[in-house]
Design a protein around this motif. Structure first.
Motif, PDB file in Angstrom:
ATOM      1  N   THR A 270       0.843  -1.128  -0.011  1.00  9.48           N
ATOM      2  CA  THR A 270       0.002   0.009   0.148  1.00  9.48           C
ATOM      3  C   THR A 270       0.758   1.240   0.051  1.00  9.48           C
ATOM      4  O   THR A 270       0.506   2.072  -0.586  1.00  9.48           O
ATOM      5  CB  THR A 270      -1.111   0.066   1.361  1.00  9.48           C
ATOM      6  OG1 THR A 270      -1.740  -1.186   1.444  1.00  9.48           O
ATOM      7  CG2 THR A 270      -2.014   1.383   1.304  1.00  9.48           C
ATOM      8  N   GLY A 294     -10.500   2.240  -7.467  1.00  9.01           N
ATOM      9  CA  GLY A 294     -10.080   1.523  -5.959  1.00  9.01           C
ATOM     10  C   GLY A 294     -11.095   0.756  -5.248  1.00  9.01           C
ATOM     11  O   GLY A 294     -10.707  -0.283  -4.433  1.00  9.01           O
ATOM     12  N   ILE A 295     -12.349   1.349  -5.186  1.00  9.63           N
ATOM     13  CA  ILE A 295     -13.088   0.797  -4.548  1.00  9.63           C
ATOM     14  C   ILE A 295     -13.555  -0.560  -4.999  1.00  9.63           C
ATOM     15  O   ILE A 295     -13.828  -1.552  -4.150  1.00  9.63           O
ATOM     16  CB  ILE A 295     -14.737   1.594  -4.409  1.00  9.63           C
ATOM     17  CG1 ILE A 295     -14.270   3.033  -3.410  1.00  9.63           C
ATOM     18  CG2 ILE A 295     -15.702   0.906  -3.666  1.00  9.63           C
ATOM     19  CD1 ILE A 295     -15.285   3.846  -3.434  1.00  9.63           C
ATOM     20  N   THR A 296     -13.678  -0.676  -6.369  1.00 16.09           N
ATOM     21  CA  THR A 296     -13.806  -1.902  -6.856  1.00 16.09           C
ATOM     22  C   THR A 296     -12.837  -2.959  -6.717  1.00 16.09           C
ATOM     23  O   THR A 296     -12.960  -3.973  -6.459  1.00 16.09           O
ATOM     24  CB  THR A 296     -14.102  -1.751  -8.569  1.00 16.09           C
ATOM     25  OG1 THR A 296     -15.037  -0.851  -8.736  1.00 16.09           O
ATOM     26  CG2 THR A 296     -14.400  -3.127  -9.220  1.00 16.09           C
ATOM     27  N   LEU A 297     -11.503  -2.544  -6.947  1.00 17.88           N
ATOM     28  CA  LEU A 297     -10.663  -3.452  -6.439  1.00 17.88           C
ATOM     29  C   LEU A 297     -10.688  -4.117  -4.982  1.00 17.88           C
ATOM     30  O   LEU A 297     -10.411  -5.190  -4.744  1.00 17.88           O
ATOM     31  CB  LEU A 297      -9.047  -2.733  -6.663  1.00 17.88           C
ATOM     32  CG  LEU A 297      -8.923  -2.424  -8.278  1.00 17.88           C
ATOM     33  CD1 LEU A 297      -7.481  -1.698  -8.382  1.00 17.88           C
ATOM     34  CD2 LEU A 297      -8.597  -3.766  -9.041  1.00 17.88           C
ATOM     35  N   GLU A 298     -10.928  -3.071  -4.002  1.00 16.62           N
ATOM     36  CA  GLU A 298     -11.066  -3.492  -2.678  1.00 16.62           C
ATOM     37  C   GLU A 298     -12.059  -4.435  -2.630  1.00 16.62           C
ATOM     38  O   GLU A 298     -12.082  -5.710  -1.844  1.00 16.62           O
ATOM     39  CB  GLU A 298     -11.117  -2.391  -1.945  1.00 16.62           C
ATOM     40  CG  GLU A 298     -11.018  -2.573  -0.389  1.00 16.62           C
ATOM     41  CD  GLU A 298     -11.024  -1.408   0.640  1.00 16.62           C
ATOM     42  OE1 GLU A 298     -10.905  -1.523   1.668  1.00 16.62           O
ATOM     43  OE2 GLU A 298     -11.420  -0.348   0.241  1.00 16.62           O
ATOM     44  N   HIS A 321      -5.607  -5.983  -3.296  1.00 18.30           N
ATOM     45  CA  HIS A 321      -5.870  -5.175  -2.019  1.00 18.30           C
ATOM     46  C   HIS A 321      -4.953  -3.794  -2.000  1.00 18.30           C
ATOM     47  O   HIS A 321      -5.467  -2.935  -1.695  1.00 18.30           O
ATOM     48  CB  HIS A 321      -5.794  -5.868  -0.697  1.00 18.30           C
ATOM     49  CG  HIS A 321      -6.824  -5.099   0.256  1.00 18.30           C
ATOM     50  ND1 HIS A 321      -6.446  -5.664   1.798  1.00 18.30           N
ATOM     51  CD2 HIS A 321      -7.284  -3.834   0.440  1.00 18.30           C
ATOM     52  CE1 HIS A 321      -7.290  -4.679   2.397  1.00 18.30           C
ATOM     53  NE2 HIS A 321      -7.705  -3.703   1.775  1.00 18.30           N
ATOM     54  N   SER A 324      -5.811  -0.958  -4.264  1.00 23.38           N
ATOM     55  CA  SER A 324      -7.156  -0.523  -4.044  1.00 23.38           C
ATOM     56  C   SER A 324      -6.941   0.912  -2.905  1.00 23.38           C
ATOM     57  O   SER A 324      -7.803   1.800  -2.742  1.00 23.38           O
ATOM     58  CB  SER A 324      -8.244  -1.220  -3.247  1.00 23.38           C
ATOM     59  OG  SER A 324      -7.827  -1.431  -1.753  1.00 23.38           O
ATOM     60  N   SER A 327      -7.714   4.769  -3.915  1.00 27.50           N
ATOM     61  CA  SER A 327      -9.154   5.472  -3.593  1.00 27.50           C
ATOM     62  C   SER A 327      -8.953   6.514  -2.448  1.00 27.50           C
ATOM     63  O   SER A 327      -9.386   7.589  -2.906  1.00 27.50           O
ATOM     64  CB  SER A 327     -10.227   4.485  -3.321  1.00 27.50           C
ATOM     65  OG  SER A 327      -9.986   3.987  -2.071  1.00 27.50           O
TER      66      SER A 327
END
Length: 421
Positions: A270, A294-298, A321, A324, A327
């Motif tokens: 991260t 980012g939200i979709t990947l999370e 993760h 993500s 975002s």
């Protein structure tokens, strides 16, 4: 010009590395005590059951103090400047950790944790500082670098705290106090002010309390929507953090070392994404698409965690993760350009307050879900249920963010006009 006055543009730009170092040391100081606080509590309580109750109380009290005081510190930074609030909080944290190092009992330790929660709310002033000194082209990058500094401090702090704790349980608290003292001196002599006197506004308790700060968000529907989306994201994160070790131990038989390495992998990956890649991604996709990606990947990562059948598969979704993490800096960037320069602190305080409240609730939800779906008498044993619930929460976060981002002002070279209180 004195150091308490607003910095010139060149000095503001120079303030970026200074605030990053301040945030790193601040989080490092906080992380130092994480590995040893439970042991010190057990030392005073005498038994595991009592220690667990006291630890729960201390964790909750820390978050409650952040919920209560983050808006006040943000509003104070709008009135007196970011530098003074940051320095006062860092000094308070140093004194508090010294107090914890010599605390004679649980009551004193709890009081110190309350103060620690108050001083930790200074992240609102740090976020406002970044908003002050960032232009449209580098806003997301700067917020990403701040997220990277935060992540590095949180990785290094517990590791160093664990090493010092092997020598003496109270030594990490003393080290934390010493680092806070160095952080204070560093800021006192190096950190320039970021908020122009012309952009300051009077302090009012009506908007400095948690309820008042949330009401103030209603004047900015875009910010209110992004705050709601961020709340859903933090809820999912809190659920994940609560069950991570329980789940991997149950599903894959991971040891403490395995879990420590996996969490370090999340943190390091991260840091790389937020510190190095965020600027390029935002430049190519724009802030709105970066947030939604980012939200979709999370969400994909959470589903992957819940369905992973082997440890290596689980590690594969750790990489997803990590990406993500794009975002959060993008959301901060949109918020920073949506509100006026004189209310950055108050808005950042409202965001921090909501997140702190969510972190009080999330562990209870995560623990309950894991217990219900892994119990011997569970109708449908689903160890990954907390991750699936987290994924559903993230889906809701994406829908709310999409609604809010469609109403966000277009990015440009100038700040939007300030709305009057």
């Amino acid at each position: 010009m004195s150091r308490t006055e607003a910095a010139t543009p060149s000095r503001r730009q120079a303030g970026i590395p200074f605030i990053l170092v301040t945030v790193f040391l601040d989080v490092l100081t906080f992380g130092l005590v994480i590995p040893v606080l439970p042991g010190l509590v057990r030392h005073f309580s005498g038994d595991e059951a009592s220690a667990a109750w006291w630890m729960g109380l201390m964790v909750a009290s820390f978050s409650i103090m952040q919920f209560l005081f983050a808006p006040a510190l943000g509003a104070l930074s709008d009135r007196f400047g970011r530098r003074r609030v940051i320095l006062a909080s860092v000094a308070g944290a140093g004194i508090d950790h010294l107090f914890m190092a010599f605390a004679p009992g649980l009551g004193w330790l709890l009081a110190a944790r309350l103060v620690a929660g108050l001083t930790a709310a200074n992240i609102t002033a740090a976020n406002a500082y970044i908003a002050d000194i960032s232009g449209p082209a580098d806003r997301a990058r700067n917020f990403g670098m701040m997220g990277a500094a935060f992540g590095l401090g949180f990785i290094a702090g517990p590791a160093l705290g664990g090493l010092l704790g092997e020598i003496d349980l109270r030594l990490p608290f003393m080290a934390a106090a010493g680092l806070a003292g160095l952080n204070f001196l560093y800021g006192l002599f190096v950190l320039p002010e970021s908020l122009d006197p012309a952009n300051r506004r009077p302090f009012r308790w009506a908007r400095a309390n948690p309820v008042g700060s949330l009401k103030a968000l209603a004047r900015h529907p875009v910010v209110l929507g992004l705050a709601a989306s961020r709340t859903c994201m933090v809820l999912a994160m809190g659920i994940m953090q609560t069950v991570w070790v329980l789940y991997t131990s149950n599903r894959f038989g991971w040891s403490e070392l395995d879990n420590g390495l996996s969490l370090a992998a999340v943190g390091l990956a991260t840091v790389v994404v937020q510190g190095v890649l965020i600027a390029r991604i935002v430049r190519r996709l724009g802030e709105a698409r970066t947030v939604l990606l980012g939200i979709t990947l999370e969400m994909v990562a959470y589903i992957g965690y819940g369905t992973a059948t082997a440890g290596m598969v689980f590690y594969g979704f750790i990489l997803v993760h990590a990406f993500s993490g794009i975002s959060s800096p993008a959301i901060q960037s949109v918020v920073a350009r949506t509100v006026g320069a004189d209310e950055q602190g108050a808005v950042q305080g409202a965001f921090a307050s909501v997140q702190s409240l969510t972190f009080i609730v999330a562990p209870l939800i995560g623990a309950d879900l894991f217990a219900r779906f892994t119990a011997a008498g569970a109708v449908v044993p689903v160890p990954g249920m907390p991750f699936y619930v987290g994924a559903a929460t993230l889906a809701l976060a994406g829908l709310i963010a999409a609604w809010a981002l469609r109403r966000a002002p277009a990015a440009g070279p100038t700040s939007p006009p300030r709305e009057t209180a």
